[in-house]
Design a protein around this motif. Structure first.
Motif, short mmCIF file in Angstrom:
data_model
loop_
_atom_site.label_atom_id
_atom_site.label_comp_id
_atom_site.label_asym_id
_atom_site.label_seq_id
_atom_site.Cartn_x
_atom_site.Cartn_y
_atom_site.Cartn_z
N TYR A 10 29.95 33.17 -9.79
CA TYR A 10 28.86 33.66 -10.63
C TYR A 10 27.55 32.96 -10.28
O TYR A 10 27.51 31.75 -10.07
CB TYR A 10 29.19 33.44 -12.11
CG TYR A 10 28.10 33.81 -13.07
CD1 TYR A 10 27.83 35.15 -13.35
CD2 TYR A 10 27.32 32.83 -13.70
CE1 TYR A 10 26.81 35.50 -14.24
CE2 TYR A 10 26.32 33.18 -14.58
CZ TYR A 10 26.07 34.51 -14.85
OH TYR A 10 25.07 34.85 -15.72
N VAL A 11 26.45 33.73 -10.21
CA VAL A 11 25.14 33.18 -9.86
C VAL A 11 24.20 33.16 -11.05
O VAL A 11 23.56 32.15 -11.34
CB VAL A 11 24.51 33.99 -8.70
CG1 VAL A 11 23.09 33.49 -8.42
CG2 VAL A 11 25.37 33.90 -7.45
N GLY A 12 24.06 34.29 -11.75
CA GLY A 12 23.12 34.37 -12.86
C GLY A 12 22.99 35.78 -13.37
O GLY A 12 23.71 36.69 -12.92
N GLY A 60 24.99 38.60 -11.54
CA GLY A 60 25.08 38.43 -10.09
C GLY A 60 26.20 37.50 -9.65
O GLY A 60 26.47 36.48 -10.29
N PHE A 61 26.81 37.87 -8.53
CA PHE A 61 27.88 37.08 -7.93
C PHE A 61 27.69 36.98 -6.42
O PHE A 61 27.04 37.83 -5.81
CB PHE A 61 29.25 37.74 -8.18
CG PHE A 61 29.68 37.77 -9.62
CD1 PHE A 61 30.49 36.78 -10.14
CD2 PHE A 61 29.28 38.81 -10.44
CE1 PHE A 61 30.89 36.81 -11.48
CE2 PHE A 61 29.68 38.86 -11.77
CZ PHE A 61 30.49 37.86 -12.28
N THR A 62 28.28 35.94 -5.84
CA THR A 62 28.47 35.89 -4.39
C THR A 62 29.97 35.93 -4.13
O THR A 62 30.78 35.57 -4.99
CB THR A 62 27.86 34.62 -3.77
OG1 THR A 62 28.52 33.46 -4.32
CG2 THR A 62 26.37 34.55 -4.02
N ARG A 77 17.03 37.62 -5.13
CA ARG A 77 17.26 36.18 -5.19
C ARG A 77 18.61 35.80 -4.56
O ARG A 77 18.70 34.80 -3.83
CB ARG A 77 17.20 35.72 -6.65
CG ARG A 77 17.19 34.21 -6.79
CD ARG A 77 16.83 33.80 -8.20
NE ARG A 77 17.99 33.83 -9.08
CZ ARG A 77 18.03 34.43 -10.25
NH1 ARG A 77 16.98 35.09 -10.69
NH2 ARG A 77 19.11 34.37 -11.01
N ILE A 78 19.63 36.60 -4.83
CA ILE A 78 20.95 36.32 -4.25
C ILE A 78 20.90 36.43 -2.73
O ILE A 78 21.45 35.57 -2.02
CB ILE A 78 22.00 37.28 -4.84
CG1 ILE A 78 22.23 36.96 -6.31
CG2 ILE A 78 23.30 37.20 -4.05
CD1 ILE A 78 23.12 37.95 -7.03
N GLN A 106 19.17 33.36 -1.36
CA GLN A 106 20.01 32.17 -1.51
C GLN A 106 21.07 32.11 -0.43
O GLN A 106 21.32 31.05 0.17
CB GLN A 106 20.66 32.15 -2.89
CG GLN A 106 19.72 31.80 -4.03
CD GLN A 106 20.42 31.80 -5.38
OE1 GLN A 106 21.61 32.13 -5.50
NE2 GLN A 106 19.68 31.45 -6.42
N LEU A 107 21.69 33.25 -0.15
CA LEU A 107 22.71 33.29 0.89
C LEU A 107 22.09 33.07 2.27
O LEU A 107 22.69 32.41 3.13
CB LEU A 107 23.44 34.64 0.85
CG LEU A 107 24.32 34.85 -0.39
CD1 LEU A 107 24.82 36.29 -0.46
CD2 LEU A 107 25.50 33.87 -0.39
N LYS A 132 21.28 29.33 2.50
CA LYS A 132 22.53 28.58 2.68
C LYS A 132 23.00 28.64 4.12
O LYS A 132 23.43 27.63 4.70
CB LYS A 132 23.61 29.13 1.74
CG LYS A 132 24.94 28.40 1.85
CD LYS A 132 25.96 29.01 0.88
CE LYS A 132 27.30 28.32 1.01
NZ LYS A 132 28.32 28.90 0.09
#
Length: 266
Positions: free
Chosen positions: A198-200, A213-215, A253-254, A257-258, A261
């Motif tokens: 879970y991200v947000g 949101g998830f990754t 945003r996700i 972030q990925l 990373k």
């Protein structure tokens, strides 16, 4: 019709989120109107004013305007506020969702009588049969899926060519967010995922969604696009992405972030 009134001094300063048919009224410089009720240049009906919250220590109000729009240039999507202020966007999201609630709950869905807003919470109540309704929220999952050096992006049939995003779908009845994420990915592109994190979340007023949101990591399967939903999908190098949603959105945003990373791990 729903009837609701608040004690509002006409000279009290505040921010005004004026909604007409799912669009928001903004000033010529793209701002939410600020001032007193009497200073507004748009028609107002006091019984349709609802308090939304506070911004910069001043009250914010929803005003549902039903007048015929004569100049479309002042009416905008709430997305236009994303780049200005996340707090204002969230208030705009609430305004649009409450306006839709007022529009669609004028009469009781159980007995057909007139509905009334209660004053101690945001709810519509039928005084005849006691049926009570709250604003609808539709949870939606977003999933950013990666494999070494790549991210899976898709283009919806509703989006323009060249614009891609992560996968998304609505949560179904009696389903957890995690189950929805796994199911939607499998349905839309035919692949299996693992290590769901879970991200947000972000409220999304189009018309009443809550984006979660998830990754996840790719596990197995070949890409097979769901007909009528996904126009195309592919793996993209995280260092060479196509046009994607802006960073102010949860999906944008996700993705970033990925990407970050991946760059940090190189």
């Amino acid at each position: 019709m729903i009837k609701h009134s608040i004690s509002l001094p006409k000279e009290r300063l505040g921010y005004w989120f004026i909604v007409n048919k799912g669009r928001l009224y903004l000033t010529t410089d793209g701002q939410v109107p600020h001032g007193t009720l009497t200073s507004l240049t748009i028609a107002t009906q006091p019984e349709q004013i609802c308090w939304l919250g506070d911004y910069q220590q001043q009250p914010c109000y929803l005003l549902v305007d039903h007048d015929q729009i004569s100049d479309d240039s002042f009416w905008h999507s709430a997305r236009s506020l994303l780049a200005h202020s996340e707090a204002l966007f969230e208030l705009a999201a609430r305004a649009l969702q409450v306006a839709l609630f007022l529009q669609t709950h004028r009469f009781c869905g159980q007995c057909g009588s007139a509905m009334h807003l209660v004053h101690w919470e945001l709810a519509a109540l039928c005084n005849k049969c006691g049926h009570r309704c709250y604003p609808r929220i539709a949870p939606c999952v977003l999933v950013g899926i990666t494999r070494p050096g790549q991210i899976l992006l898709a283009r919806s049939t509703r989006h323009k060519p060249g614009f891609y995003s992560i996968l998304a779908g609505f949560v179904e009845s009696a389903e957890t967010l995690e189950q929805a994420a796994v199911r939607e990915v499998k349905e839309e592109v035919g692949v299996d995922i693992t290590n769901l994190v879970y991200v947000g979340s972000q409220p999304w007023p189009f018309p009443h969604s809550l984006m979660t949101g998830f990754t996840a990591e790719y596990q197995q399967g070949d890409i097979v696009c769901q007909p009528n939903e996904i126009a195309e999908a592919a793996w993209f190098d995280l260092t060479n992405l196509p046009e994607v949603p802006p960073k102010e959105t949860l999906s944008g945003r996700i993705i970033r972030q990925l990407q970050q990373k991946h760059l940090n791990n190189r």
